[in-house]
Design an enzyme around this catalytic site. Structure first.
Site, PDB file in Angstrom:
ATOM      1  N   HIS A  20       0.835  -1.205   0.000  1.00 17.07           N
ATOM      2  CA  HIS A  20       0.000   0.000   0.000  1.00 17.07           C
ATOM      3  C   HIS A  20       0.869   1.255   0.000  1.00 17.07           C
ATOM      4  CE1 HIS A  20      -3.169  -2.535   2.285  1.00 17.07           C
ATOM      5  NE2 HIS A  20      -3.641  -2.328   1.066  1.00 17.07           N
ATOM      6  N   LYS A  44     -19.760  -3.205  10.127  1.00 19.77           N
ATOM      7  CA  LYS A  44     -18.714  -4.202  10.343  1.00 19.77           C
ATOM      8  C   LYS A  44     -17.554  -3.633  11.154  1.00 19.77           C
ATOM      9  CE  LYS A  44     -19.425  -6.624   5.961  1.00 19.77           C
ATOM     10  NZ  LYS A  44     -18.742  -7.052   4.733  1.00 19.77           N
ATOM     11  N   ARG A  96      -1.463  -6.254  -7.950  1.00 20.10           N
ATOM     12  CA  ARG A  96      -0.418  -7.247  -7.722  1.00 20.10           C
ATOM     13  C   ARG A  96      -0.382  -8.286  -8.822  1.00 20.10           C
ATOM     14  NH1 ARG A  96      -2.709  -8.675  -1.992  1.00 20.10           N
ATOM     15  NH2 ARG A  96      -4.470  -8.534  -3.388  1.00 20.10           N
ATOM     16  N   SER A 133      -3.322  -7.320   3.163  1.00 25.21           N
ATOM     17  CA  SER A 133      -3.725  -7.102   4.559  1.00 25.21           C
ATOM     18  C   SER A 133      -4.275  -8.387   5.164  1.00 25.21           C
ATOM     19  CB  SER A 133      -4.787  -6.005   4.650  1.00 25.21           C
ATOM     20  OG  SER A 133      -4.247  -4.766   4.286  1.00 25.21           O
TER      21      SER A 133
END
Length: 163
Positions: A20, A44, A96, A133
């Site tokens: 990132h 959430k 990626r 992540s």
């Protein structure tokens, strides 16, 4: 006087990784102002590794060395509406792999359709191709070591939590 070129690098950043950070750093060379948009769903809010306020703080600390970068937390709504509200002309996303492209392309095309906003894809640094992540969280939760894959402020926060 020319118009200020602004972009947003959106993501959950739970936690921010070196991948990132690489994309944000590279975006600063292309745009005058870069907004790191920490996006979250209030429904959430408890499901992440870090709460939204802590994520924002960790991202701010991780990008403190960069000029023209701001960090903000944004919930709900369409990304393009946020961009319109903030006067942002482009979304910058790191890729990626081809899998990332296949996932991101429909969203980029929809954003273009809705408001004309452009999405700029930057190929990720191959050194971080395996980093996400989700994987960092999973490895950390299971007692593995992945602190070399996150900026130092994130590594410190993870160390403080223990494995």
């Amino acid at each position: 006087m020319s118009e200020v070129r602004r972009c947003i690098c959106p993501g959950s950043y739970d936690p921010m990784t070196l991948g990132h950070l690489d994309i944000v750093e590279r975006a600063t060379r292309l745009y005058d102002e870069v907004v790191v948009g920490v996006l979250y769903n209030p429904a959430k809010a408890d499901s992440g590794m870090f709460g939204i306020d802590e994520r924002v703080r960790l991202v701010e600390e991780s990008v403190a060395h960069l000029r023209g970068v701001s960090v903000g937390a944004y919930a709900d709504g369409l990304l393009v509406d946020l961009c319109t509200r903030l006067g942002i002309g482009a979304v910058v996303k790191g890729l990626r792999s081809g899998t990332d492209f296949a996932y991101e392309l429909p969203m980029a095309l929809m954003n273009k359709h809705l408001t004309g906003i452009e999405t700029v894809f930057l190929p990720g640094n191959p050194a971080f191709e395996h980093v996400s992540s989700s994987l960092v969280k999973e490895v950390w939760r299971l007692g593995g070591y992945g602190l070399d894959l996150v900026p130092e402020p994130v590594a410190q926060a993870l160390r403080a939590r223990g494995a």
